[in-house]
Design a protein around this motif. Structure first.
Motif, PDB file in Angstrom:
ATOM      1  N   GLN A 170      -3.920  -0.264 -17.355  1.00  0.00           N
ATOM      2  CA  GLN A 170      -4.850  -0.844 -16.371  1.00  0.00           C
ATOM      3  C   GLN A 170      -4.098  -1.364 -15.146  1.00  0.00           C
ATOM      4  O   GLN A 170      -4.540  -1.187 -14.007  1.00  0.00           O
ATOM      5  N   LEU A 171      -2.979  -2.023 -15.373  1.00  0.00           N
ATOM      6  CA  LEU A 171      -2.224  -2.587 -14.233  1.00  0.00           C
ATOM      7  C   LEU A 171      -1.659  -1.472 -13.364  1.00  0.00           C
ATOM      8  O   LEU A 171      -1.776  -1.510 -12.134  1.00  0.00           O
ATOM      9  N   GLU A 172      -1.084  -0.460 -14.004  1.00  0.00           N
ATOM     10  CA  GLU A 172      -0.566   0.673 -13.222  1.00  0.00           C
ATOM     11  C   GLU A 172      -1.700   1.360 -12.455  1.00  0.00           C
ATOM     12  O   GLU A 172      -1.575   1.679 -11.274  1.00  0.00           O
ATOM     13  N   GLY A 173      -2.833   1.541 -13.132  1.00  0.00           N
ATOM     14  CA  GLY A 173      -3.976   2.191 -12.492  1.00  0.00           C
ATOM     15  C   GLY A 173      -4.521   1.373 -11.339  1.00  0.00           C
ATOM     16  O   GLY A 173      -4.889   1.920 -10.295  1.00  0.00           O
ATOM     17  N   ALA A 174      -4.518   0.058 -11.496  1.00  0.00           N
ATOM     18  CA  ALA A 174      -5.034  -0.818 -10.436  1.00  0.00           C
ATOM     19  C   ALA A 174      -4.154  -0.732  -9.194  1.00  0.00           C
ATOM     20  O   ALA A 174      -4.654  -0.624  -8.068  1.00  0.00           O
ATOM     21  N   GLN A 206      -2.259   1.778  -8.305  1.00  0.00           N
ATOM     22  CA  GLN A 206      -2.451   3.105  -7.701  1.00  0.00           C
ATOM     23  C   GLN A 206      -3.789   3.166  -6.957  1.00  0.00           C
ATOM     24  O   GLN A 206      -3.876   3.695  -5.840  1.00  0.00           O
ATOM     25  N   GLN A 207      -4.817   2.527  -7.560  1.00  0.00           N
ATOM     26  CA  GLN A 207      -6.153   2.522  -6.943  1.00  0.00           C
ATOM     27  C   GLN A 207      -6.101   1.803  -5.589  1.00  0.00           C
ATOM     28  O   GLN A 207      -6.708   2.241  -4.611  1.00  0.00           O
ATOM     29  N   VAL A 208      -5.355   0.696  -5.545  1.00  0.00           N
ATOM     30  CA  VAL A 208      -5.248  -0.074  -4.305  1.00  0.00           C
ATOM     31  C   VAL A 208      -4.518   0.736  -3.237  1.00  0.00           C
ATOM     32  O   VAL A 208      -4.946   0.830  -2.090  1.00  0.00           O
ATOM     33  N   VAL A 209      -3.426   1.379  -3.616  1.00  0.00           N
ATOM     34  CA  VAL A 209      -2.646   2.184  -2.658  1.00  0.00           C
ATOM     35  C   VAL A 209      -3.473   3.363  -2.165  1.00  0.00           C
ATOM     36  O   VAL A 209      -3.508   3.667  -0.973  1.00  0.00           O
ATOM     37  N   ASP A 210      -4.223   3.984  -3.082  1.00  0.00           N
ATOM     38  CA  ASP A 210      -5.077   5.114  -2.680  1.00  0.00           C
ATOM     39  C   ASP A 210      -6.179   4.648  -1.735  1.00  0.00           C
ATOM     40  O   ASP A 210      -6.485   5.294  -0.736  1.00  0.00           O
ATOM     41  N   HIS A 226       7.823  -4.845 -11.018  1.00  0.00           N
ATOM     42  CA  HIS A 226       8.289  -3.440 -11.077  1.00  0.00           C
ATOM     43  C   HIS A 226       7.371  -2.541 -10.256  1.00  0.00           C
ATOM     44  O   HIS A 226       7.825  -1.683  -9.481  1.00  0.00           O
ATOM     45  N   LEU A 227       6.061  -2.749 -10.394  1.00  0.00           N
ATOM     46  CA  LEU A 227       5.100  -1.923  -9.646  1.00  0.00           C
ATOM     47  C   LEU A 227       5.194  -2.210  -8.149  1.00  0.00           C
ATOM     48  O   LEU A 227       5.155  -1.295  -7.315  1.00  0.00           O
ATOM     49  N   GLY A 228       5.384  -3.469  -7.799  1.00  0.00           N
ATOM     50  CA  GLY A 228       5.546  -3.799  -6.378  1.00  0.00           C
ATOM     51  C   GLY A 228       6.769  -3.128  -5.804  1.00  0.00           C
ATOM     52  O   GLY A 228       6.728  -2.552  -4.704  1.00  0.00           O
ATOM     53  N   LEU A 229       7.862  -3.145  -6.555  1.00  0.00           N
ATOM     54  CA  LEU A 229       9.095  -2.499  -6.091  1.00  0.00           C
ATOM     55  C   LEU A 229       8.918  -0.985  -6.035  1.00  0.00           C
ATOM     56  O   LEU A 229       9.454  -0.319  -5.144  1.00  0.00           O
ATOM     57  N   HIS A 230       8.168  -0.442  -6.963  1.00  0.00           N
ATOM     58  CA  HIS A 230       7.917   1.013  -6.983  1.00  0.00           C
ATOM     59  C   HIS A 230       7.203   1.457  -5.699  1.00  0.00           C
ATOM     60  O   HIS A 230       7.584   2.450  -5.073  1.00  0.00           O
ATOM     61  N   TYR A 231       6.178   0.720  -5.313  1.00  0.00           N
ATOM     62  CA  TYR A 231       5.376   1.140  -4.151  1.00  0.00           C
ATOM     63  C   TYR A 231       5.944   0.648  -2.820  1.00  0.00           C
ATOM     64  O   TYR A 231       5.748   1.279  -1.794  1.00  0.00           O
TER      65      TYR A 231
END
Ligand SMILES: NC(=O)C1=CN([C@@H]2O[C@H](COP(=O)(O)OP(=O)(O)OC[C@H]3O[C@@H](n4cnc5c(N)ncnc54)[C@H](O)[C@@H]3O)[C@@H](O)[C@H]2O)C=CC1
Ligand SMILES: CCCCCC(=O)/C=C/C=C\C=C\C=C\[C@@H](O)[C@@H](O)CCCC(=O)O
Length: 256
Positions: free
Chosen positions: A70-74, A76-80, A116-121
């Protein structure tokens, strides 16, 4: 950080401090995604913000931050949806010494994942533009605090932030990482926590002596972290005595 036109993601933003952080970001002209498990209040908050700041400025994403998918999907959803990401506020947190593993998952494991997700994007090494991560820790992570597991999670967030905020990491990813450490604050967290009677008495005594912040007091610290562009790996205490950056204690391993 100059927020006009930027894109932010705030976890635990349906109410409390997270809601305040999201509004402070909207007031500065950025778009905000509100992530929360509380769908009814989250949708209500997003609708109220959309009315006030514009429907294209805010969105609610139902997300349990302890669910990796869910967190990863959220994210990605925000970036999209918004076309990028510049600011991540890892704010969701609970105080639950009965379901203490859940407390660790919400307050620490999810914050690690959110970083980690913040650093990824946002990380330049991944083609990002750089950015800012603000983690909501607590003075419970800095001083002795009765509920032990909660205190451990907040000390973990402080340690995580200091590590991710080291200069050589910023040189690579261009992402600043700072922690906000409020003292006791009048939010729903105070009403919903689960702790032992003796811990409750201990907290009561501490509130009696140290006082209770209101959300606007905490927002002053949050805005300071938004504005202080030279801060990385910083830990900002918020108490009734005001705002204080924790000292930069150095050790024999530090560069001169
Ligand atoms: N209230 C206080 O005295 C202090 C609170 N803090 C921290 O501030 C942060 C915000 O807490 P408050 O605004 O006080 O509490 P709050 O309970 O008003 O807000 C927390 C928000 O996080 C959401 N949330 C909880 N678990 C979640 C999950 N698994 N996934 C997604 N969202 C989830 C809740 O639905 C709620 O909207 C927390 O990290 C807390 O530990 C830090 C210092 C003092
Ligand atoms: C010095 C460490 C402070 C850390 C504060 C923190 O991170 C989280 C605190 C969460 C819960 C505290 C609960 C305290 C409960 C009782 O003291 C209760 O009497 C508080 C009543 C609050 C009010 O009057 O609204």
């Amino acid at each position: 950080m100059q927020l006009t036109g930027k894109i932010a993601l705030v976890t635990g933003a349906a109410r409390g401090m997270g809601k305040g952080f999201a509004e402070a970001i909207l007031e500065r002209g950025a778009k905000v995604a509100l992530l929360d498990t509380n769908e009814s209040i989250g949708q209500e908050t997003a609708a109220a913000f959309a009315l006030k700041y514009g429907a294209d400025m805010c969105t609610f994403v139902l997300c349990d931050v302890t669910d990796k998918g869910q967190l990863e999907g959220a994210f990605q959803q925000v970036v999209d949806r918004f076309g990028g990401l510049d600011l991540v506020v890892n704010n969701a947190g609970i105080l639950n010494e009965v379901e203490w593993e859940k407390c660790i998952n919400v307050n620490l494991v999810s914050v690690v994942r959110g970083c980690h997700l913040g650093l990824h994007y946002m990380g330049k090494q991944n083609g990002g533009k750089g950015g800012l991560i603000i983690n909501t820790a607590s003075v419970a992570g800095l001083y002795a605090f009765p509920p032990p597991v909660y205190a451990a999670t907040k000390a973990g967030v402080v340690g995580l932030t200091k590590s991710l905020g080291m200069d050589y990491k910023f040189a690579k990813d261009g992402v600043r990482v700072n922690a906000l450490c409020p003292s006791f604050t009048a939010t729903s967290l105070l009403e919903e926590f689960k702790a032992s009677e003796e811990d409750l008495r201990g907290m009561d005594d501490m509130i009696e002596r140290g006082g209770l912040l209101q959300i606007p007091d905490v927002l002053k610290g949050f805005v300071k972290l938004l504005d202080d562009d030279d801060k990385n790996g910083a830990v900002l205490e918020v108490t009734l005595q005001g705002l204080k950056y924790r000292g930069y204690e150095s050790g024999p391993w530090d560069l001169e």
